[in-house]
Design a protein around this motif. Structure first.
Motif, short mmCIF file in Angstrom:
data_model
loop_
_atom_site.label_atom_id
_atom_site.label_comp_id
_atom_site.label_asym_id
_atom_site.label_seq_id
_atom_site.Cartn_x
_atom_site.Cartn_y
_atom_site.Cartn_z
N ALA A 390 18.15 81.04 52.77
CA ALA A 390 19.06 80.88 51.64
C ALA A 390 18.29 80.78 50.34
N ALA A 391 17.16 80.08 50.35
CA ALA A 391 16.34 79.97 49.14
C ALA A 391 15.80 81.34 48.73
N ALA A 392 15.38 82.15 49.70
CA ALA A 392 14.88 83.49 49.38
C ALA A 392 15.98 84.35 48.79
N GLU A 395 16.58 82.92 45.11
CA GLU A 395 15.47 83.07 44.17
C GLU A 395 15.04 84.51 43.96
N ARG A 396 15.20 85.37 44.99
CA ARG A 396 14.67 86.72 44.88
C ARG A 396 15.66 87.80 45.29
N GLY A 397 16.88 87.43 45.60
CA GLY A 397 17.88 88.42 45.96
C GLY A 397 17.63 89.10 47.29
N VAL A 398 16.97 88.41 48.19
CA VAL A 398 16.70 88.96 49.53
C VAL A 398 18.02 89.24 50.25
N LYS A 422 27.58 81.67 53.39
CA LYS A 422 28.33 82.42 52.36
C LYS A 422 29.00 81.50 51.36
N ALA A 423 29.50 80.36 51.84
CA ALA A 423 30.13 79.41 50.92
C ALA A 423 29.12 78.88 49.91
N GLU A 424 27.90 78.65 50.36
CA GLU A 424 26.86 78.16 49.46
C GLU A 424 26.48 79.20 48.41
N LEU A 425 26.45 80.48 48.81
CA LEU A 425 25.98 81.54 47.91
C LEU A 425 27.08 82.14 47.06
N ALA A 426 28.35 81.90 47.43
CA ALA A 426 29.46 82.51 46.71
C ALA A 426 29.48 82.17 45.23
N PRO A 427 29.27 80.91 44.81
CA PRO A 427 29.30 80.60 43.38
C PRO A 427 28.27 81.38 42.56
N LEU A 428 27.22 81.86 43.24
CA LEU A 428 26.19 82.64 42.57
C LEU A 428 26.45 84.14 42.69
N GLY A 429 27.54 84.51 43.34
CA GLY A 429 27.84 85.92 43.55
C GLY A 429 26.89 86.59 44.54
N LEU A 430 26.29 85.81 45.41
CA LEU A 430 25.28 86.34 46.33
C LEU A 430 25.73 86.34 47.78
N GLN A 431 27.01 86.06 48.03
CA GLN A 431 27.46 85.99 49.42
C GLN A 431 27.29 87.32 50.14
#
Length: 515
Positions: A390-392, A395-398, A422-431
């Motif tokens: 999740a950090a990758a 931080e880098r759009g992996v 996905k819930a964690e990444l959704a606010p960043l638009g990264l889900q």
């Protein structure tokens, strides 16, 4: 007669129930029921042996992912990581011509394995978790290959000037159809050897030696799958010696088409595998017989109760280089869990992509109470390896792609983890950077492999699941390599399987829209 087969989901549920039903003593070891000894505070292994007794020297690599693993294995296997040659994958039940030249044969990968065993000259180590019973089981073929080695020692002793020793170690895991007997697989191996004409005691063939053992602990048991030949060649992967990994069309009609992957490597790293086998062997009990048994009298005459005999590591010179591949050995068990951190660091170091094929993924054990929650398994209940991924992504759009097994019971853990990520990444638009599909064949997926940035591949027995991490995690063995031909072949296989994989849809009892 083949053991009755219980559906995989039911077997997992029963296994967990049985493993947690017995009390442990203050020392972390107890027996209830018989054979279910707990190994909760085991001593660490011999790190010097895992590093080849200091005989090899391997300079630090320059590539970042190689250097990451090298640094973490310094003094514990790094010295054996260079000078290797990856000889290829071993596919179960069959390989697809789209990505492999492995021939399609009646018993699939087991035909390849048996042929390879015949090349042994002085020392063969086999470790596995499951060995199914029955005349059509793949273990019968493995036993016949061992019987052929014994005949070769008897008829052509010049081919084996130092004799030939075979050691077989089972994992003390309960088997489908024998849910109250963790010795069942070990007895099945013994029965197959007898049926193939290999005596279990009193053998008169000069130079021949056979030893059979069962890991002593049931929680955690050994999930290691290893073949080590002559201290020079190693095979590891996720496969059991089981009907599950036979092709559906195999003779006897018992094959279940479960996909799995092994990797063959020749070179210095095989010494680490031998040392890891030695470590689990020291934590096991060997088969002893008061009289030569028959298949019918085996359990009456023989028992897995005696301590194993010491397994010597007779290395007096460096293991010679046979290639240019870097291969990093990752062994873990209770009391020695550094491989968990190494895998976590690999996922966290990704710059572009992580392509995973896994039979089981999950959060921590604590997530079991959150399987039906709309938000899934939250960050605080996820394994460190998923936190690193999740950090990758943040931080880098992996991009994390997961090919997963559709198991009606275990999919709940899978879906809870996916919802949580996905819930964690959704606010960043990264889900959308977490992509998952069900593996596309009817037999399902048992592979445990991951490719980081197209540059570092792991293949072994460790699931990305709470059962394989932490103090209660099973004994596991994995090899990681940056060999370009091997990483490219896995990439082609992953692309092929991704294209025919199925869309993940949640069952009716999970929140709408999950995962």
């Amino acid at each position: 007669m083949a053991a009755p087969r219980v559906p995989r989901p039911l077997a997992w549920a029963l296994a967990l129930l049985i493993l947690f039903m017995g009390p442990s003593s203050d020392a972390g070891a107890g027996v209830f029921p018989a054979g279910f000894e707990l190994g909760l505070r085991l001593p660490p292994p011999d790190r010097g042996a895992l590093n080849g007794l200091g005989l090899n020297v391997c300079p630090p690599p320059e590539a970042p992912l190689d250097r990451l693993l090298y640094d973490r294995l310094t003094g514990e296997g790094a010295a054996l990581s260079c000078g290797n040659r990856v000889e290829g994958f071993l596919h179960f039940p069959q390989a697809d011509p789209a990505y492999s030249a492995q021939p399609r044969t009646p018993h699939g990968g087991f035909d390849e394995l048996e042929a390879a065993l015949g090349e042994t000259r002085h020392d063969l180590l086999i470790a596995n978790m499951i060995w199914d019973d029955g005349p059509d089981a793949p273990g019968a073929g493995v036993a016949r290959a061992i019987a052929a080695l014994r005949r070769d020692v008897a008829e052509y002793p010049g081919r084996h000037p130092d004799g030939l020793t075979v050691r077989i170690l089972l994992g003390n895991s309960i088997r489908l159809g024998d849910l109250l007997d963790p010795t069942a697989s070990a007895y099945s191996a013994a029965r197959h050897l007898l049926a193939a004409g290999v005596p279990l005691t009193g053998d008169t063939v000069p130079g021949w030696r056979l030893e059979l053992a069962n890991y002593a602990y049931a929680l955690p048991h050994s999930h290691v799958k290893l073949v080590v030949q002559d201290g020079e060649r190693v095979l590891t992967g996720g496969f059991n010696i089981s009907f599950f990994h036979l092709p559906a069309g195999a003779p006897g009609g018992h094959g279940l088409d479960l996909t799995d992957l092994g990797i063959w490597v020749r070179g210095p790293v095989a010494r680490h595998a031998a040392a890891a086998f030695r470590d689990t062997w020291d934590l096991s009990r060997r088969l002893t017989c008061r009289a030569e048994p028959t298949p019918d009298t085996l359990r009456r005459e023989c028992a897995f109760t005696s301590p194993t005999l010491p397994l010597p590591l007779a290395w007096s010179a460096p293991s010679p280089a046979v290639g240019e591949a870097r291969v990093y050995p990752l062994y873990r068990r209770n009391g020695y869990a550094g491989a968990d951190d190494a895998v976590t660091a690999l996922f966290g170091a990704a710059q572009r992509s992580i392509d995973v094929m896994q039979s089981q993924v999950s959060g921590t054990l604590g997530c079991l109470g959150l399987l039906e929650e709309e938000g899934g398994c939250p960050p605080e209940w996820q394994l460190p390896v998923w936190r690193a991924a999740a950090a990758a992504i943040r931080e880098r759009g992996v991009t994390l792609r997961l090919l997963l097994d559709y198991d009606p019971l275990l999919q709940a853990e899978t879906l809870a983890l996916l919802r949580g990520l996905k819930a964690e990444l959704a606010p960043l638009g990264l889900q959308g950077h977490v992509q998952a599909r069900w593996y596309g064949t009817a037999g399902g997926l048992h592979t445990k492999a991951a490719l980081i940035d197209g540059q570092m591949l792991t293949v072994g027995s460790q699931n990305l699941h709470y059962s394989s991490f932490g103090p209660l995690g099973l004994a596991e063995y994995t090899l990681a390599t940056s060999d370009p031909g091997t990483t490219s072949e896995y990439g082609r296989m992953f692309a092929f399987e991704w294209a025919r994989a199925g869309t993940i849809r949640a069952p009716w009892w999970l929140p709408a829209g999950a995962p």
